[in-house]
Design a protein around this motif. Structure first.
Motif, short mmCIF file in Angstrom:
data_model
loop_
_atom_site.label_atom_id
_atom_site.label_comp_id
_atom_site.label_asym_id
_atom_site.label_seq_id
_atom_site.Cartn_x
_atom_site.Cartn_y
_atom_site.Cartn_z
N HIS A 151 -49.36 32.93 -28.42
CA HIS A 151 -48.62 33.96 -27.61
C HIS A 151 -47.40 34.43 -28.27
O HIS A 151 -46.34 33.93 -28.35
CB HIS A 151 -48.13 33.02 -26.28
N PRO A 152 -47.80 35.39 -29.04
CA PRO A 152 -46.46 36.24 -29.81
C PRO A 152 -45.71 36.94 -29.01
O PRO A 152 -46.14 37.34 -27.57
CB PRO A 152 -47.24 37.03 -30.85
N SER A 153 -44.53 37.27 -29.10
CA SER A 153 -43.73 37.68 -28.34
C SER A 153 -44.18 39.47 -28.11
O SER A 153 -44.09 39.89 -29.30
CB SER A 153 -42.19 37.85 -28.79
N SER A 154 -44.23 40.04 -27.21
CA SER A 154 -44.80 41.30 -26.90
C SER A 154 -44.36 41.75 -25.60
O SER A 154 -43.94 40.94 -24.78
CB SER A 154 -46.26 41.56 -26.93
N ALA A 155 -44.45 42.97 -25.30
CA ALA A 155 -43.80 43.48 -23.99
C ALA A 155 -44.81 43.19 -23.12
O ALA A 155 -45.99 42.98 -22.94
CB ALA A 155 -44.11 45.30 -24.14
N PRO A 156 -44.37 42.53 -21.91
CA PRO A 156 -44.95 41.83 -20.73
C PRO A 156 -45.64 42.87 -20.05
O PRO A 156 -45.34 43.98 -19.85
CB PRO A 156 -44.08 41.23 -19.89
N LEU A 157 -46.87 42.41 -19.46
CA LEU A 157 -47.72 43.46 -18.55
C LEU A 157 -46.99 44.01 -17.38
O LEU A 157 -47.01 44.80 -16.84
CB LEU A 157 -49.19 43.05 -18.62
N VAL A 208 -43.15 42.99 -15.71
CA VAL A 208 -41.91 42.11 -15.99
C VAL A 208 -41.38 41.28 -15.00
O VAL A 208 -40.33 40.50 -14.78
CB VAL A 208 -40.67 42.99 -16.36
N SER A 209 -41.89 41.53 -13.53
CA SER A 209 -41.48 40.83 -12.59
C SER A 209 -42.24 39.56 -12.29
O SER A 209 -41.91 38.78 -11.43
CB SER A 209 -41.77 41.74 -11.27
N LYS A 210 -43.09 39.19 -13.11
CA LYS A 210 -43.84 38.03 -12.95
C LYS A 210 -43.49 36.78 -14.12
O LYS A 210 -43.39 37.51 -15.27
CB LYS A 210 -45.26 38.05 -12.79
N THR A 211 -43.48 35.64 -13.64
CA THR A 211 -43.37 34.44 -14.87
C THR A 211 -44.85 34.59 -15.35
O THR A 211 -45.79 34.25 -14.74
CB THR A 211 -42.59 33.40 -14.42
N VAL A 241 -43.96 29.46 -21.75
CA VAL A 241 -43.30 30.24 -20.57
C VAL A 241 -42.59 31.18 -20.92
O VAL A 241 -41.70 31.23 -21.51
CB VAL A 241 -42.74 29.04 -19.70
N ARG A 242 -42.70 32.52 -20.05
CA ARG A 242 -42.16 33.82 -20.52
C ARG A 242 -41.31 34.03 -18.92
O ARG A 242 -42.29 34.60 -18.21
CB ARG A 242 -42.70 34.81 -20.85
N LEU A 259 -38.34 38.69 -22.63
CA LEU A 259 -39.25 39.48 -23.46
C LEU A 259 -39.81 38.23 -24.34
O LEU A 259 -41.07 38.25 -24.81
CB LEU A 259 -38.46 40.25 -24.59
N PHE A 260 -39.16 36.91 -24.59
CA PHE A 260 -39.73 36.12 -25.47
C PHE A 260 -40.15 34.79 -24.63
O PHE A 260 -39.66 34.44 -23.48
CB PHE A 260 -38.44 35.65 -26.39
N PHE A 261 -41.17 33.89 -25.18
CA PHE A 261 -41.47 32.83 -24.73
C PHE A 261 -40.76 31.57 -24.91
O PHE A 261 -40.11 31.59 -26.09
CB PHE A 261 -42.94 32.48 -24.97
N THR A 262 -40.52 30.64 -24.02
CA THR A 262 -40.08 29.50 -24.44
C THR A 262 -41.22 28.18 -24.45
O THR A 262 -41.65 28.27 -23.68
CB THR A 262 -39.11 29.00 -23.25
N HIS A 263 -41.42 27.55 -25.73
CA HIS A 263 -42.44 26.82 -26.00
C HIS A 263 -42.00 25.32 -25.82
O HIS A 263 -41.00 24.97 -26.26
CB HIS A 263 -42.95 26.99 -27.42
N SER A 264 -42.65 24.50 -25.13
CA SER A 264 -42.63 23.25 -25.18
C SER A 264 -44.02 22.47 -25.62
O SER A 264 -44.92 22.85 -25.38
CB SER A 264 -42.55 22.70 -23.49
#
Length: 437
Positions: free
Chosen positions: A263-269, A271-274, A299-300, A305-310
């Protein structure tokens, strides 16, 4: 300050308050704990294992009675030992302990000093025997061993008190294990404040795992821990002992690179949804003896713009990645158990200079916590089995009564206006119907 024997209230001068009522108690609900204690053999088990360095030739208070007194004071909410000086002639406590008068604060203080390392281990064995008995009664098929560490603040020059950089204060750093499904307090170990979270965890948990595998081979063991416990020795132990585990990993550059491939950082389809994604990979750190399954949660949050990874390492083979993460997240209930032990039973009240005495006090709070937890989970009505100790004290323990002697009987007469009397009698009936032994 000397207590006044009588005080007139300003809002109504007809009302006079005094503390010379005689044979009255505000803790009648402690009898329900004592009744439950007898039903499950709690005090008898403690007495069986109690081994102290006692050189006294003459005494008024046996070690067994002192132990019971302290445990019941903790349950009632009397954390400080000097509360015993006011409770000396409390009619409820006298009957619970089984003595004409309670021991004083100095007697309790001397009691702690008669313990050594072996004595504390004996209390652990007593706790384990009771845990086994309750485990059999519940007919549990799983045991969720939730590992964590917590902090106990210290003040002054206390033995082994050290500065903990994570908590930013002086204190101790206890290691604890709870059953995530039932809330039972499985084990605790007091440690200096400056030790790392995972320090000694394998030695701490190995006897517990081996015990359950030997005593209850039909029980499936699960272990959960946060990233502080992400050490290869713990993975190896769980795999050797057939324990299923989920342990969160600390992020590193290699894990982050793996996650970004999915899941590379890219423009979300939108922006109102997690966005939340679950992936899995096979990964081996340099310190690991072999590759292991690692779950990646990405999780974005909405608007980001960026994902947080666990990252989670596990030996679950068949479960889906999202189910692994959800199973780990249920470990969050352990924070409530720790909070209950600390706020409700004073687990973190380490006010003695001697480290060993503080460890004794920690063990007594563990026992008081467990007796309470067994009572509420086995004898409280449905919907009230998770009731916190503060509420239990309000609705069950803090019931006023007066004592009336008639022949050989003692009648403890509760107030007719006791608000929670239906709950009180319901719990007592359930205790007396309980068939454990």
């Amino acid at each position: 300050m000397v207590t006044l024997t009588q005080k007139t209230l300003d809002f109504n001068h007809k009302i006079k308050l005094s503390n010379d009522g005689g044979s009255l108690s505000s803790d009648t609900g402690e009898f329900l704990f004592r009744e439950f204690d007898e039903k499950i053999g709690f005090s008898k088990t403690l007495v069986k294992y109690l081994r102290l360095n006692d050189s006294r030739k003459y005494y008024l208070h046996s070690n067994e009675n002192l132990l019971r007194q302290k445990v019941y004071q903790l349950i009632a909410g009397y954390a400080e030992d000097d509360a015993a000086d006011q409770l000396t002639h409390d009619p409820v406590f006298k009957e619970i302990v089984g003595t004409p008068a309670l021991a004083s604060q100095p007697s309790l203080s001397r009691f702690y000093t008669r313990f050594d390392k072996d004595s504390i281990e004996q209390l652990n064995l007593a706790n384990q025997e009771m845990l086994d008995k309750i485990h059999c009664f519940r007919q549990s098929k799983e045991l969720f061993i939730d590992l964590d560490s917590t902090h106990s603040d210290t003040y002054g020059d206390q033995e082994s008190s050290s500065y903990n950089t994570h908590y930013g204060t002086m204190g101790f750093h206890p290691l604890v294990a709870f059953d995530g499904a039932t809330g039972d307090f499985l084990k605790a170990q007091l440690r200096p404040g400056n030790v790392y979270t995972s320090n000694g965890v394998v030695e701490f948990i190995r006897p517990l795992i081996k015990h359950y595998n030997e005593m209850f081979p039909e029980t499936t063991l699960f272990l959960r821990g946060d990233s502080g416990f992400a050490v290869p020795g713990l993975y190896d132990l769980c795999e050797e002992e057939s324990v299923l585990y989920i342990i969160r990993l600390k992020s590193n550059s290699q894990l982050q690179s793996l996650a970004k491939e999915y899941h590379p950082s890219s423009a979300p389809l939108d922006v109102s949804k997690t966005e939340t994604y679950y992936e899995e990979t096979i990964y081996q750190a340099k310190s690991w003896s072999k590759p292991r399954r690692v779950i990646i949660q990405s999780v974005r949050p909405a608007g980001e713009l960026f994902f947080t990874h666990s990252f989670f390492v596990t030996n679950f083979e068949l479960a889906f990645p999202q189910d692994i993460v959800r199973a780990y997240q249920k470990r969050g209930t352990m924070e409530n158990y720790i909070k209950e032990a600390k706020n409700g039973f004073y687990f973190d009240h380490m006010n003695s200079h001697a480290f060993l005495v503080n460890e004794v006090k920690m063990m007594l709070t563990l026992l008081a916590y467990n007796l309470t937890n067994w009572l509420r989970t086995l004898c409280f009505p449905e919907g009230q089995k998770t009731m916190q100790i503060d509420t239990i004290r309000t609705r069950l323990i803090k019931a006023a009564s007066k004592v009336v002697k008639s022949g050989r009987s003692l009648y403890f007469k509760l107030s007719s206006s006791f608000v929670y009397q239906n709950f009180f009698w319901d719990v007592l009936n359930r205790i007396q119907k309980l068939q454990l032994e």
